[in-house]
Write an enzyme that holds these catalytic residues in place. Structure first.
Site, PDB file in Angstrom:
ATOM      1  CB  CYS A   1       1.479   2.671   5.854  1.00 43.71           C
ATOM      2  SG  CYS A   1       1.128   4.888   5.600  1.00 43.71           S
ATOM      3  NE  ARG A   2      -1.698  -1.164   5.085  1.00 46.39           N
ATOM      4  CZ  ARG A   2      -3.826  -1.493   4.081  1.00 46.39           C
ATOM      5  NH1 ARG A   2      -4.226  -1.464   4.567  1.00 46.39           N
ATOM      6  NH2 ARG A   2      -3.100  -0.388   3.161  1.00 46.39           N
TER       7      ARG A   2
ATOM      8  CB  CYS B   1       1.013  -2.257   2.083  1.00 46.93           C
ATOM      9  SG  CYS B   1       2.135  -1.545   1.797  1.00 46.93           S
TER      10      CYS B   1
END
Length: 164
Positions: free
Chosen positions: A13-14, A8
């Site tokens: 996060c992702r 990402c």
């Protein structure tokens, strides 16, 4: 060893979420030791940082383990990777542009293409600037795509046993 890297933007996060979920699926399938899973970011803004606390909260609540430090993706890694999984179309374009060869560019795939219910070109939206709900949605989308990705990896490991 089959190597998968999720990518990402900042790798907090992702992509660490996808890494944790897919690593759990690999272990459940008995492929630990045959499949290596990691993650990186297209940019180095958060290099060395732990995953976003909201990512950690959502993963832990769902029973996933993670011990993460952000890092930036390097074009030289393509040679050692079997597949590079982009979390959105922007990452897909960036990674393909970074690829040293057309063969390396062909290794880059969009995560949600492994979810048969997802529309073509569907992204995993960036939850960073939103609430915890966005992180929960991110987890749901990642979990929906992981069975298809696992099937593809199993097919690559055992091409005679799986039909692509």
């Amino acid at each position: 060893m089959y190597r998968v890297c999720f990518v990402c933007t900042g790798n907090i996060c992702r992509s660490p979420m996808a890494e944790a979920v897919f690593r759990a699926r690999v272990a459940e399938a008995g492929l630990h030791g045959r499949v290596e899973v990691d993650s990186a970011g297209t940019d180095g803004w958060h290099e060395g940082d732990r995953a976003d606390p909201r990512t950690v909260t959502v993963l832990e609540a769902a029973g996933y383990e993670q011990a993460h430090r952000a890092r930036q993706f390097r074009p030289s890694w393509f040679a050692a990777l079997d597949v590079v999984i982009a979390l959105d179309e922007g990452h897909l374009r960036t990674l393909r542009a970074l690829a040293p060869t057309p063969e390396d560019a062909a290794k880059v795939r969009l995560l949600r293409t492994y979810d048969p219910a997802a529309p073509a070109g569907a992204d995993v939206p960036d939850p960073y600037y939103g609430s915890l709900d966005g992180f929960e949605e991110c987890l749901r989308l990642v979990e929906a795509a992981c069975p298809g990705l696992l099937e593809a990896v199993q097919g690559a490991l055992n091409p005679k046993e799986h039909v692509a």
